[in-house]
Write an enzyme that holds these catalytic residues in place. Structure first.
Site, PDB file in Angstrom:
ATOM      1  N   LYS A   1      52.621  32.663  24.458  1.00  0.00           N
ATOM      2  CA  LYS A   1      53.578  33.688  24.867  1.00  0.00           C
ATOM      3  C   LYS A   1      54.438  34.343  23.804  1.00  0.00           C
ATOM      4  O   LYS A   1      55.222  35.134  23.892  1.00  0.00           O
ATOM      5  CB  LYS A   1      54.160  33.436  26.283  1.00  0.00           C
TER       6      LYS A   1
ATOM      7  N   ASP B   1      61.300  26.481  33.359  1.00  0.00           N
ATOM      8  CA  ASP B   1      60.227  26.808  32.857  1.00  0.00           C
ATOM      9  C   ASP B   1      60.364  28.171  31.920  1.00  0.00           C
ATOM     10  O   ASP B   1      60.617  29.202  32.158  1.00  0.00           O
ATOM     11  CB  ASP B   1      59.158  27.388  34.124  1.00  0.00           C
TER      12      ASP B   1
ATOM     13  N   HIS C   1      56.097  31.036  38.917  1.00  0.00           N
ATOM     14  CA  HIS C   1      54.777  30.867  38.655  1.00  0.00           C
ATOM     15  C   HIS C   1      54.280  29.869  39.277  1.00  0.00           C
ATOM     16  O   HIS C   1      54.924  28.988  39.598  1.00  0.00           O
ATOM     17  CB  HIS C   1      54.647  31.057  37.311  1.00  0.00           C
TER      18      HIS C   1
ATOM     19  N   GLN D   1      58.420  32.446  29.721  1.00  0.00           N
ATOM     20  CA  GLN D   1      58.686  33.892  29.504  1.00  0.00           C
ATOM     21  C   GLN D   1      60.136  34.073  28.728  1.00  0.00           C
ATOM     22  O   GLN D   1      60.675  35.024  28.499  1.00  0.00           O
ATOM     23  CB  GLN D   1      58.887  34.681  30.745  1.00  0.00           C
TER      24      GLN D   1
END
Lengths: 141, 398
Positions: free
Chosen positions: B215, B189, B112, B192
């Site tokens: 999220k 990261d 991302h 997700q």
């Protein structure tokens, strides 16, 4: 969006008006939408009488290409003051909407205002026109 | 499961297939935030009155629960605005502490933007080079290439736990092991990762882990940076202000202990409280079963697309290392147009470059449409999406 305008948009998307390359153009401007990769290139040739012939090339979503095609119908064969009037009307329409007695082209473009997230798609060809118009203005008469 | 999410009471016909962008919020999280403002609101770490002490207690308890959930010490849990800010803290403060000219940072091509741009800024500042792990033909990280890219020069390796575009769970343990072998620092990261996988930072053995609340069923504007205590202690502050100081004079200041050193200003109190409740919610879920559920929906969609829609190109192969995300490109229908037709049928999908322009370039596309299922989706939702796709083909191909 009103079904009538929706079908007009789809018609312009599937059969874009004045679509094609232009050799020996006077002005050209290419605009990109970085968020989706769409791009539109607008060409203009100005004849001795100061009348503009337009065409465009591009790849993009239905809103982007239909807007460009609708714009072609409005600016093609216009002179500088006619194009300025079209630009002004587009700005007014984007702010306030099309007037009730406007022609179908403006009403169809007005229908696109309901997608604010995609206003960049709708404006892409118009930004090319702005650039062409500005360049035209800087030229000595 | 749908009954736990009030948004579906407000929009009974909504088919929400954009969980990779943000998850919907369960009633418990909404109630906790409401409750905080109705009866618990006061600033934290300041007041000597009961209301403030109570707010501080609830805020800090939230940190404790998050720390316990990811198996960290509470001082290693820094509240941030989200994953993006967490990565920026490490790239900027960590960059200042750990990066030297000639060092190398290793990322992957499918990151991302928030796990690329902060490192590009840091790289320019410290005279550091960035290298990117490529993908194999089946859109998985190329581990052989990674082995060659991660060398004695590598100072930092940062990658997504799960790719937001492809939904692929990266082989982070292998990559972390490669980084450790050359003495490099590691960052994941987890934006997700946290919604789908049980995260144990000690077991992962990463140096830093970043995630967002929104999220993972929590509020927006709150996230977490986990960092190993010794590393966080070695880093200079990220921002100056209240709470992060020990003593301020007109001549200079000294810094507070962890985690306050990295939390300047009044924090996002209700966000942290909401995130604590979201983590309780995650903890109550059978995550493995839910991952299988999302994979099932993604597989079902992939299979139906293959059977019925030859003009649809599917960009990732389903697998066990995958969270069910289906990213597609239609030969004749622009992703924006597909998303607009879906929207007219109350179906939310994502269209665009998904904040991963370099990956789009690698995949040879400019934008895609992405369907990312979550625990509130079922097979009927996939059918609804397929019906919208049929409608879009009728509209645009006729």
């Amino acid at each position: 969006m009103n079904e009538e305008w929706k079908s007009l948009i789809l018609d312009h998307y599937k059969h874009p008006r004045h679509y094609g390359d232009m050799k020996d153009f006077t002005f050209a401007s290419e605009q990109h939408n970085r968020t989706c990769g769409d791009h539109v290139k607008v060409f203009a040739t100005i004849d001795d009488q100061g009348t503009a012939t337009f065409s465009f090339l591009g790849a993009g979503c239905s809103l982007c290409l239909a807007s460009a095609s609708l714009m072609m119908e409005l600016v093609h064969s216009q002179n500088k003051s006619g194009i300025e009037a079209v630009r002004q009307e587009f700005q007014n329409m984007m702010k306030k909407g099309a007037s009730p007695d406007a022609i179908d082209t403006w009403k169809a473009l007005d229908g696109l205002r309901q997608y604010p997230v995609r206003s960049r798609c709708v404006k892409l060809a118009w930004q090319a026109l702005d650039e062409i118009y500005a360049e035209w203005n800087t030229q000595k008469p | 499961m749908k009954a736990l999410f009030p948004i579906f009471n407000s929009h009974p016909a909504l088919v929400y297939l954009d969980s990779n962008a943000t998850s919907q919020k369960p009633q418990a999280v909404i109630e906790a935030i409401d409750q905080y403002y109705r009866s618990e609101n006061a600033n934290v770490h300041r007041g000597v009155y009961q209301l403030s002490e109570n707010a501080t207690r609830i805020f800090e308890e939230s940190r404790l629960r998050i720390a316990a959930y990811i198996n960290a010490e509470s001082v290693e849990v820094i509240f941030t605005r989200g994953t993006t800010e967490a990565i920026n803290i490490v790239a900027q403060s960590g960059g200042q502490a750990f990066l030297r000219p000639g060092d190398e940072i290793v990322l992957t091509v499918c990151e991302h933007h928030s796990n690329i741009v902060p490192w590009q800024i840091a790289a320019e500042r410290h005279g550091v080079t960035i290298k990117y792990i490529p993908l194999t033909a089946d859109r998985r990280l190329d581990l052989e290439a990674a082995r060659e890219l991660i060398t004695a020069k590598t100072r930092m390796v940062s990658l997504g736990h799960v790719s937001n575009v492809l939904g692929v769970i990266h082989p982070v343990r292998e990559i972390i092991a490669m980084a450790k072998a050359v003495g490099a620092l590691t960052m994941l990261d987890g934006a997700q990762g946290i919604p789908h996988l049980k995260v144990d930072v000690k077991e992962l053995d990463c140096d830093f882990y970043a995630f967002s609340g929104h999220k993972a069923f929590g509020p927006t504007g709150i996230g977490v940076l986990y960092g190993k205590k010794a590393l966080l202690n070695a880093m200079p502050p990220y921002q100056g202000g209240g709470d992060m100081i020990e003593k301020v004079t007109l001549q200079g200041s000294t810094w507070n202990e962890l985690p306050s050193k990295f939390e300047a200003g009044t924090p996002h109190i209700e966000g942290a409280i909401g995130l604590g409740v979201a983590i309780d919610f995650l903890k109550s879920l059978p995550l493995e079963k839910l991952l299988a559920h999302d994979q099932h929906l993604g597989r079902l969609l992939t299979q139906k697309l293959r059977e019925e829609f030859p003009r649809v190109k599917i960009l990732v192969e389903p697998g066990e290392d995958w969270v069910g995300t289906v990213t597609i490109v239609h030969e004749n229908i622009h992703p924006h147009d597909l998303a607009a037709v879906c929207d007219s049928d109350n179906i939310a999908i994502r269209a665009g470059h998904h904040c991963a322009q370099p990956l789009m370039e690698v995949l040879g596309v400019t934008s895609t449409a992405r369907v990312s299922p979550g625990l509130y989706n079922d097979e009927a939702d996939i059918e609804r999406f397929l019906a919208a796709l049929r409608k879009a083909e009728k509209l645009f191909l006729s």
